[in-house]
Write a protein that holds these residues in place. Structure first.
Motif, mmCIF file in Angstrom:
data_model
loop_
_atom_site.group_PDB
_atom_site.id
_atom_site.type_symbol
_atom_site.label_atom_id
_atom_site.label_comp_id
_atom_site.label_asym_id
_atom_site.label_seq_id
_atom_site.Cartn_x
_atom_site.Cartn_y
_atom_site.Cartn_z
ATOM 1 N N ALA A 118 -6.191 -2.531 13.614
ATOM 2 C CA ALA A 118 -6.551 -1.718 12.450
ATOM 3 C C ALA A 118 -5.418 -0.751 12.108
ATOM 4 O O ALA A 118 -5.115 -0.516 10.928
ATOM 5 C CB ALA A 118 -7.849 -0.955 12.704
ATOM 6 N N PHE A 119 -4.777 -0.203 13.133
ATOM 7 C CA PHE A 119 -3.638 0.687 12.899
ATOM 8 C C PHE A 119 -2.475 -0.081 12.278
ATOM 9 O O PHE A 119 -1.794 0.432 11.381
ATOM 10 C CB PHE A 119 -3.217 1.344 14.214
ATOM 11 N N CYS A 120 -2.250 -1.325 12.716
ATOM 12 C CA CYS A 120 -1.205 -2.165 12.110
ATOM 13 C C CYS A 120 -1.507 -2.416 10.637
ATOM 14 O O CYS A 120 -0.602 -2.373 9.791
ATOM 15 C CB CYS A 120 -1.085 -3.496 12.846
ATOM 16 N N ALA A 121 -2.761 -2.697 10.329
ATOM 17 C CA ALA A 121 -3.139 -2.921 8.932
ATOM 18 C C ALA A 121 -2.907 -1.661 8.102
ATOM 19 O O ALA A 121 -2.419 -1.737 6.965
ATOM 20 C CB ALA A 121 -4.602 -3.348 8.852
ATOM 21 N N ALA A 122 -3.212 -0.497 8.665
ATOM 22 C CA ALA A 122 -2.973 0.760 7.947
ATOM 23 C C ALA A 122 -1.480 0.984 7.728
ATOM 24 O O ALA A 122 -1.065 1.417 6.644
ATOM 25 C CB ALA A 122 -3.574 1.931 8.724
ATOM 26 N N LEU A 123 -0.664 0.688 8.739
ATOM 27 C CA LEU A 123 0.789 0.831 8.580
ATOM 28 C C LEU A 123 1.331 -0.114 7.515
ATOM 29 O O LEU A 123 2.175 0.283 6.710
ATOM 30 C CB LEU A 123 1.494 0.568 9.917
ATOM 31 N N MET A 124 0.855 -1.359 7.511
ATOM 32 C CA MET A 124 1.330 -2.307 6.500
ATOM 33 C C MET A 124 0.924 -1.867 5.098
ATOM 34 O O MET A 124 1.721 -1.954 4.158
ATOM 35 C CB MET A 124 0.804 -3.715 6.799
ATOM 36 N N LEU A 125 -0.307 -1.395 4.950
ATOM 37 C CA LEU A 125 -0.770 -0.920 3.655
ATOM 38 C C LEU A 125 0.031 0.287 3.195
ATOM 39 O O LEU A 125 0.467 0.364 2.040
ATOM 40 C CB LEU A 125 -2.258 -0.583 3.722
ATOM 41 N N GLN A 126 0.271 1.243 4.081
ATOM 42 C CA GLN A 126 1.038 2.431 3.709
ATOM 43 C C GLN A 126 2.485 2.077 3.402
ATOM 44 O O GLN A 126 3.082 2.634 2.481
ATOM 45 C CB GLN A 126 0.965 3.481 4.817
ATOM 46 N N LEU A 127 3.058 1.139 4.143
ATOM 47 C CA LEU A 127 4.421 0.700 3.857
ATOM 48 C C LEU A 127 4.496 0.053 2.482
ATOM 49 O O LEU A 127 5.425 0.313 1.716
ATOM 50 C CB LEU A 127 4.910 -0.259 4.939
ATOM 51 N N ALA A 128 3.507 -0.766 2.151
ATOM 52 C CA ALA A 128 3.496 -1.398 0.828
ATOM 53 C C ALA A 128 3.368 -0.352 -0.279
ATOM 54 O O ALA A 128 4.046 -0.445 -1.309
ATOM 55 C CB ALA A 128 2.347 -2.400 0.741
ATOM 56 N N VAL A 129 2.526 0.650 -0.067
ATOM 57 C CA VAL A 129 2.376 1.714 -1.060
ATOM 58 C C VAL A 129 3.674 2.498 -1.207
ATOM 59 O O VAL A 129 4.122 2.783 -2.322
ATOM 60 C CB VAL A 129 1.203 2.650 -0.676
ATOM 61 N N ASP A 130 4.306 2.829 -0.081
ATOM 62 C CA ASP A 130 5.545 3.601 -0.140
ATOM 63 C C ASP A 130 6.675 2.809 -0.784
ATOM 64 O O ASP A 130 7.473 3.367 -1.541
ATOM 65 C CB ASP A 130 5.954 4.067 1.251
ATOM 66 N N LEU A 131 6.751 1.526 -0.494
ATOM 67 C CA LEU A 131 7.786 0.707 -1.133
ATOM 68 C C LEU A 131 7.515 0.537 -2.622
ATOM 69 O O LEU A 131 8.439 0.478 -3.425
ATOM 70 C CB LEU A 131 7.884 -0.657 -0.442
ATOM 71 N N GLY A 132 6.246 0.462 -2.996
ATOM 72 C CA GLY A 132 5.905 0.356 -4.415
ATOM 73 C C GLY A 132 6.235 1.619 -5.187
ATOM 74 O O GLY A 132 6.665 1.571 -6.343
ATOM 75 N N ASN A 133 6.045 2.779 -4.552
ATOM 76 C CA ASN A 133 6.357 4.056 -5.200
ATOM 77 C C ASN A 133 7.843 4.369 -5.168
ATOM 78 O O ASN A 133 8.326 5.116 -6.005
ATOM 79 C CB ASN A 133 5.623 5.208 -4.501
ATOM 80 N N GLY A 134 8.539 3.869 -4.183
ATOM 81 C CA GLY A 134 9.939 4.220 -4.007
ATOM 82 C C GLY A 134 10.123 5.525 -3.254
ATOM 83 O O GLY A 134 11.235 5.991 -3.081
ATOM 84 N N THR A 135 9.038 6.140 -2.825
ATOM 85 C CA THR A 135 9.094 7.363 -2.024
ATOM 86 C C THR A 135 8.142 7.211 -0.858
ATOM 87 O O THR A 135 7.249 6.376 -0.882
ATOM 88 C CB THR A 135 8.676 8.599 -2.848
ATOM 89 N N SER A 136 8.316 8.046 0.138
ATOM 90 C CA SER A 136 7.458 7.966 1.308
ATOM 91 C C SER A 136 6.527 9.162 1.352
ATOM 92 O O SER A 136 6.893 10.273 0.986
ATOM 93 C CB SER A 136 8.298 7.921 2.577
#
Length: 111
Positions: A49-67
């Motif tokens: 579940a933590f891996c899924a959260a990291l992947m989702l947050q990484l996708a959001v951050d890459l989509g925004n261009g900011t972290s």
């Protein structure tokens, strides 16, 4: 509203933390034998579940261009600026690899 509350990965992180805490509490109360598989399964699913959260947050951050992680690599009188997106992606991938490896070690069948 805090930044962490606006993240779509927050519910998954809370799910992982809750599952890990519930497994730890059950383990402390019941003290299973060395051959019991349910603690490994509980902690392994929490790591997934933590891996899924990291992947989702990484996708959001890459989509925004900011972290959303405001990581500073040094502290003190003159702190370093917030780390760049490349450094954040490296941190996300490192944490994802470590959590995935841990989940794999916990969930693989022992023989």
């Amino acid at each position: 509203m805090p930044v962490a509350a606006a993240s779509p990965a927050t519910p998954l992180v809370w799910l992982a933390l809750g599952l890990g805490a519930a497994t730890l509490l059950a383990w402390m109360i019941r003290r299973p034998g060395a051959q019991a598989s349910w603690p490994r399964i509980g902690f392994g699913i929490a790591l997934l579940a933590f891996c899924a959260a990291l992947m989702l947050q990484l996708a959001v951050d890459l989509g925004n261009g900011t972290s959303t992680l405001h990581l500073r690599l040094s502290r003190g009188i003159n702190p370093a600026p917030v780390a760049g997106l490349r450094t954040m992606v490296a941190c996300y991938l490192g944490a994802l690899a470590f959590a995935g490896w841990g989940a794999w070690k916990l969930l693989r069948p022992r023989g």
